[in-house]
Design an enzyme around this catalytic site. Structure first.
Site, PDB file in Angstrom:
ATOM      1  N   TYR A  10       1.005  -1.068  -0.433  1.00 13.78           N
ATOM      2  CA  TYR A  10      -0.057   0.087   0.211  1.00 13.78           C
ATOM      3  C   TYR A  10       1.279   1.408   0.142  1.00 13.78           C
ATOM      4  O   TYR A  10       0.576   2.488  -0.884  1.00 13.78           O
ATOM      5  CB  TYR A  10      -0.972  -0.275   1.213  1.00 13.78           C
ATOM      6  CG  TYR A  10      -2.181   1.334   1.160  1.00 13.78           C
ATOM      7  CD1 TYR A  10      -2.806   0.725   0.712  1.00 13.78           C
ATOM      8  CD2 TYR A  10      -1.867   2.288   2.183  1.00 13.78           C
ATOM      9  CE1 TYR A  10      -4.071   2.145   0.701  1.00 13.78           C
ATOM     10  CE2 TYR A  10      -2.353   3.007   1.685  1.00 13.78           C
ATOM     11  CZ  TYR A  10      -3.864   3.477   0.898  1.00 13.78           C
ATOM     12  OH  TYR A  10      -4.761   4.030   0.552  1.00 13.78           O
ATOM     13  N   LYS A  50       1.060   4.263  -2.660  1.00 16.22           N
ATOM     14  CA  LYS A  50       0.318   6.341  -3.184  1.00 16.22           C
ATOM     15  C   LYS A  50       1.636   6.047  -2.993  1.00 16.22           C
ATOM     16  O   LYS A  50       1.369   7.489  -3.669  1.00 16.22           O
ATOM     17  CB  LYS A  50      -0.259   5.549  -1.674  1.00 16.22           C
ATOM     18  CG  LYS A  50      -1.185   5.166  -1.305  1.00 16.22           C
ATOM     19  CD  LYS A  50      -2.354   5.685  -2.421  1.00 16.22           C
ATOM     20  CE  LYS A  50      -4.106   4.342  -1.818  1.00 16.22           C
ATOM     21  NZ  LYS A  50      -4.656   5.236  -2.924  1.00 16.22           N
TER      22      LYS A  50
END
Length: 248
Positions: A153, A157
């Site tokens: 993640y 991002k």
């Protein structure tokens, strides 16, 4: 003639991951400000009420597929005749220590969050070039600071926020603006597991100088600003909606 730079009258916005949570709130905010909104998601069960005040549409998309992204843009153009605004909000998370995380979990997150954002941007580019449109990618504070047990993640991002910079540079001659928004923790379904962990939540809240989570509306307000004419000279930037997390 409307001269309010915060309005989107006459413009068509496409929001991915719009069935619930942050995406649904972004779609509602853009609709409230006059946009016609094409809401897209892989989910069949839409948790949010239908938008009001315009000829809004709902679409199915799987951002893991370039063909699905291309078909989505074609549907939007068929339904609305143009595309002015794109919000890349679709995303997933897999948690766990990097040393034991499966390759499948790691690559699944990158495929949706990072490559899925690329697929949508690429599919929408010809239509956005015609309208001199604007794009906002949804990043995260996790893409700016290191956070335990969320390697895929965090990396994804960081990628979508840097992608905004690179695309802003490449697409500036086409007068397409590309920016990103990076929220801290938001009370949505995606964070329900960690919000149920008292120790985790206490540590997280201690890292936020303003002392609260970001609400979906906080994120939607930042997205709407970056898409609007009020931000006409802003491109390649990330606004952190984080209560001060990234100033440490």
């Amino acid at each position: 003639m409307n001269t309010d730079p915060n309005r989107f009258d006459g413009r068509v916005a496409l929001v991915t991951g719009a069935a619930r949570g942050i995406g649904a709130r972004i779609a509602a905010t853009l609709a409230q400000r006059g946009a016609t909104v094409a809401q897209a998601d892989l989910l069949d069960d839409w948790a949010e009420a239908e938008l009001t005040g315009g000829a809004h549409t709902r679409h199915r998309v799987d951002v893991r597929s370039a063909a699905s992204c291309t078909a989505l843009v074609a549907e939007v153009l068929d339904s609305h005749g143009r595309l002015d605004l794109l919000v890349n909000n679709a995303g997933i998370v897999r948690r766990g220590p990097a040393a034991t995380m499966s390759e499948e979990d790691f690559t699944a997150v990158l495929d949706v969050n990072l490559t899925g954002t690329f697929r949508m941007c690429q599919a929408a580019y010809p239509a956005l070039r015609q309208t001199r449109g604007a794009v906002v990618n949804i990043g995260s504070t996790n893409g700016h600071i290191a956070v335990l047990n969320t390697l895929g993640y965090c990396v994804s991002k960081a990628g979508v926020m840097h992608m905004a910079r690179v695309l802003a540079l490449e697409w500036a001659p086409d007068r397409i603006r590309v920016n990103a928004v990076g929220p801290t923790i938001v009370p949505t379904d995606m964070t329900s597991d960690v919000r149920g962990d008292e120790a985790y939540l206490a540590d997280k809240m201690a890292s936020i100088p303003l002392g609260r989570m970001a609400q979906p509306q906080d994120v939607a307000n930042a997205v709407a600003y970056l898409l609007s004419d009020a931000a006409a000279m802003t491109t390649g930037q990330t606004i952190f909606v984080d209560g001060g997390v990234t100033i440490h």
